[in-house]
Design a protein around this motif. Sequence first.
Motif, PDB file in Angstrom:
ATOM      1  N   CYS A   1      -3.630  16.755  -2.539  1.00 45.18           N
ATOM      2  CA  CYS A   1      -4.667  15.958  -1.883  1.00 45.18           C
ATOM      3  C   CYS A   1      -5.492  15.261  -2.958  1.00 45.18           C
ATOM      4  CB  CYS A   1      -5.549  16.833  -1.005  1.00 45.18           C
ATOM      5  SG  CYS A   1      -4.716  17.475   0.480  1.00 45.18           S
ATOM      6  N   SER A   2      -5.464  13.935  -2.971  1.00 49.42           N
ATOM      7  CA  SER A   2      -6.118  13.140  -4.002  1.00 49.42           C
ATOM      8  C   SER A   2      -7.269  12.326  -3.431  1.00 49.42           C
ATOM      9  CB  SER A   2      -5.114  12.181  -4.656  1.00 49.42           C
ATOM     10  OG  SER A   2      -4.066  12.878  -5.281  1.00 49.42           O
TER      11      SER A   2
ATOM     12  N   ASP B   1      -2.869   6.389   1.626  1.00 54.36           N
ATOM     13  CA  ASP B   1      -4.076   5.955   0.924  1.00 54.36           C
ATOM     14  C   ASP B   1      -4.832   4.966   1.802  1.00 54.36           C
ATOM     15  OD1 ASP B   1      -6.076   5.168  -0.747  1.00 54.36           O
ATOM     16  OD2 ASP B   1      -4.779   4.447  -2.359  1.00 54.36           O
ATOM     17  N   HIS B   2      -5.774   5.494   2.580  1.00 49.41           N
ATOM     18  CA  HIS B   2      -6.530   4.687   3.531  1.00 49.41           C
ATOM     19  C   HIS B   2      -7.470   3.702   2.843  1.00 49.41           C
ATOM     20  CE1 HIS B   2      -9.503   7.689   2.429  1.00 49.41           C
ATOM     21  NE2 HIS B   2      -8.627   8.615   2.791  1.00 49.41           N
TER      22      HIS B   2
ATOM     23  N   ARG C   1      -0.712  12.867  -1.632  1.00 48.90           N
ATOM     24  CA  ARG C   1       0.007  12.128  -2.676  1.00 48.90           C
ATOM     25  C   ARG C   1       1.166  12.975  -3.186  1.00 48.90           C
ATOM     26  NH1 ARG C   1      -3.614   9.819  -7.158  1.00 48.90           N
ATOM     27  NH2 ARG C   1      -3.560   7.905  -5.944  1.00 48.90           N
ATOM     28  N   TYR C   2       2.323  12.369  -3.264  1.00 47.89           N
ATOM     29  CA  TYR C   2       3.532  13.049  -3.729  1.00 47.89           C
ATOM     30  C   TYR C   2       3.413  13.367  -5.218  1.00 47.89           C
ATOM     31  CZ  TYR C   2       8.512  13.662  -4.851  1.00 47.89           C
ATOM     32  OH  TYR C   2       9.721  14.139  -5.303  1.00 47.89           O
ATOM     33  N   ASP C   3       3.856  14.587  -5.597  1.00 49.52           N
ATOM     34  CA  ASP C   3       3.727  15.009  -6.991  1.00 49.52           C
ATOM     35  C   ASP C   3       4.831  14.457  -7.889  1.00 49.52           C
ATOM     36  OD1 ASP C   3       5.985  16.515  -6.415  1.00 49.52           O
ATOM     37  OD2 ASP C   3       4.971  18.456  -6.528  1.00 49.52           O
ATOM     38  N   GLY C   4       5.814  13.786  -7.285  1.00 52.55           N
ATOM     39  CA  GLY C   4       6.867  13.165  -8.068  1.00 52.55           C
ATOM     40  C   GLY C   4       7.974  14.102  -8.506  1.00 52.55           C
ATOM     41  N   LYS C   5       7.899  15.361  -8.101  1.00 54.45           N
ATOM     42  CA  LYS C   5       8.881  16.339  -8.573  1.00 54.45           C
ATOM     43  C   LYS C   5       9.582  17.091  -7.450  1.00 54.45           C
ATOM     44  CE  LYS C   5       5.577  18.219 -10.826  1.00 54.45           C
ATOM     45  NZ  LYS C   5       4.731  19.121 -11.627  1.00 54.45           N
TER      46      LYS C   5
ATOM     47  N   CYS D   1       0.773  -1.241   0.000  1.00 55.48           N
ATOM     48  CA  CYS D   1       0.000   0.000   0.000  1.00 55.48           C
ATOM     49  C   CYS D   1       0.804   1.290   0.000  1.00 55.48           C
ATOM     50  CB  CYS D   1      -0.922   0.019   1.225  1.00 55.48           C
ATOM     51  SG  CYS D   1      -2.129  -1.335   1.269  1.00 55.48           S
ATOM     52  N   ASP D   2       2.071   1.235   0.351  1.00 59.64           N
ATOM     53  CA  ASP D   2       2.823   2.475   0.567  1.00 59.64           C
ATOM     54  C   ASP D   2       2.992   3.278  -0.721  1.00 59.64           C
ATOM     55  OD1 ASP D   2       4.283   4.468   1.692  1.00 59.64           O
ATOM     56  OD2 ASP D   2       6.055   3.277   2.132  1.00 59.64           O
ATOM     57  N   LYS D   3       3.237   2.623  -1.842  1.00 59.80           N
ATOM     58  CA  LYS D   3       3.511   3.335  -3.084  1.00 59.80           C
ATOM     59  C   LYS D   3       2.273   3.996  -3.678  1.00 59.80           C
ATOM     60  CE  LYS D   3       7.495   0.509  -4.382  1.00 59.80           C
ATOM     61  NZ  LYS D   3       8.080  -0.401  -5.404  1.00 59.80           N
ATOM     62  N   ALA D   4       1.095   3.659  -3.164  1.00 63.80           N
ATOM     63  CA  ALA D   4      -0.135   4.240  -3.717  1.00 63.80           C
ATOM     64  C   ALA D   4      -0.188   5.749  -3.543  1.00 63.80           C
ATOM     65  CB  ALA D   4      -1.360   3.599  -3.056  1.00 63.80           C
ATOM     66  N   ASP D   5       0.571   6.284  -2.566  1.00 60.95           N
ATOM     67  CA  ASP D   5       0.591   7.734  -2.377  1.00 60.95           C
ATOM     68  C   ASP D   5       1.769   8.387  -3.083  1.00 60.95           C
ATOM     69  OD1 ASP D   5       2.840   7.317  -0.661  1.00 60.95           O
ATOM     70  OD2 ASP D   5       1.515   7.057   1.049  1.00 60.95           O
ATOM     71  N   GLY D   6       2.443   7.615  -3.912  1.00 57.31           N
ATOM     72  CA  GLY D   6       3.502   8.175  -4.749  1.00 57.31           C
ATOM     73  C   GLY D   6       4.883   8.177  -4.134  1.00 57.31           C
ATOM     74  N   LEU D   7       5.004   7.723  -2.890  1.00 54.88           N
ATOM     75  CA  LEU D   7       6.301   7.766  -2.223  1.00 54.88           C
ATOM     76  C   LEU D   7       6.396   6.621  -1.224  1.00 54.88           C
ATOM     77  CD1 LEU D   7       8.919   9.504  -1.942  1.00 54.88           C
ATOM     78  CD2 LEU D   7       7.797  10.630  -0.006  1.00 54.88           C
TER      79      LEU D   7
END
Length: 523
Positions: free
Chosen positions: A516-517, A275-276, A501-505, A262-268
């Motif tokens: 916030c997603s 992501d609950h 969620r991390y924006d990746g940048k 589940c950890d990668k679902a928030d981008g980091l």
Amino acid sequence: MRKLSECSASRARALLAACAIAMAAAGHAATDDSCARAGQLAGPGWRIDSAGFAPSGDPAPHCVVKGAVVSGTASGIGFELRLPLNWNGRLLFQGGGGLDGSVRPALGSIPLAGAKDRPGALARGYAVVSMDGGHEGDGAAFAADEQAWLDFAYASAPKVTRAAREMATRFYGQAPRHSYFMGCSNDGREAMIAAERDPGAFDGIVAGNPGFNLAGSALEETWETALLARSAPRDATGHPVIAEALSDADLVLVADAVARECDKADGLADGLVFDHSCKFDPQVLACAPGRGNASCLAAPKLELLRALFAGSQPYGGWPYDTGITAAAWRKQKLGTARAGPPNAGNAVRGAQAWYEVLLRQPIPERIETPEQVLAAAGRAEPRARQVNATATRLDDFAARGGKLLVYQGMSDPVFSSTDLIAWYQRAQHDTVTAEGRPWMRLFLSPAMGHCGGGPGLDDFDPLEAIEGWVERGEAPERIIARNRAAPGSTRPLCAYPRFARYDGKGPVDDAASFGCSMPGDAQ
């Protein structure tokens, strides 16, 4: 400038605030004479036992008033009211804790383990009141006295609130502009009781890790003890060693598997599951032929794990989260005792709340079976209706503009975030507000334990957020939080059902790099 001695001697209410500001600005030590008039604040229904200046070193010059509200019990409802001389026009009710029984210093501290360095409400200029819930002592004996029980369940806070408001009005010569309630755990339950049953008392309420379903959680804690006892090994005297039902290695195994899923679902991938909505199936940990026992769970432990997280049928179960490796999680559910009676919080305080408080009977000498615990649920229902804050129609509170901010740790082992989310969804649906005006927000903190602690984000400021919402109309969509394990790092806690969620940048340690997603949104 008016001399300090003249300020101390002055009886004119209109000059009190100006005198206070002058004293604070001058930096001189205050004297008890300055708070002498606070000792004259007794009124119909309450008494003043002592009044004077706070000791040096306390935040800002202020008066400390101690007394009790008459309630029909011998001791009444003990309270402490702190009145800052440099008042900002606000009143804060500070809830109790556990089963109450003592008056805590009315400092209005942020009720989060990681937020101890943040200034409390008193230091910010609030008048703050605290109470003992209507009884003295850290046990359950009060529950045998019907009035003391009712005071604990719901009646004490309204009585103390009204007395505190009247005393503050008389002391300052004007009523508080805004009134707030802030508390965590049982304090959070008291906060939600206020929104439900005293909807006109507070403009803004902060309920942290609330024990709103106190009877349900007491049942769950006792049921979990019975469940674990059934599976646990026995010591030499036959006592179940609940601490060994699940080992530390077992919990690490589960937490690591949750992170992988589940950890990668928030981008980091940082050990925090934002992501609950992620669904974890512990079947991935089942032992298979050729799989080493150190990397899997045998069938009996896997069955126990499933049952434990599913919870008893009356309660909502628990989320799988990475914070279950924290010492506080073990202390609450499993304990550390390797012989003799179990010392887990569930087996001690949970059993006390269930048997002595709700069922009004002694704790059994032997741990009951899960089936026996559930069979007694009906007998607790009368008191459950009195103590629980589970109503989902809060129309009166919302209609008058009240704001409710709730926060919860996803790895809280005492009160379940799953149960709280279910209540939140029902309350949002059932409560009718004009034009859909926002009145409640829920913030979930991954890996955070009970009122803080654990490896999660437990340093944020809900008081600042509720104040901005009430007074400036700024409905909080995100609250910036810090993690003590990563100094300088910040993350946003997003209003449910959204998650960070991390924006990746951007920099991974900066909250600005997270949006916030909604669950299910494409990355």
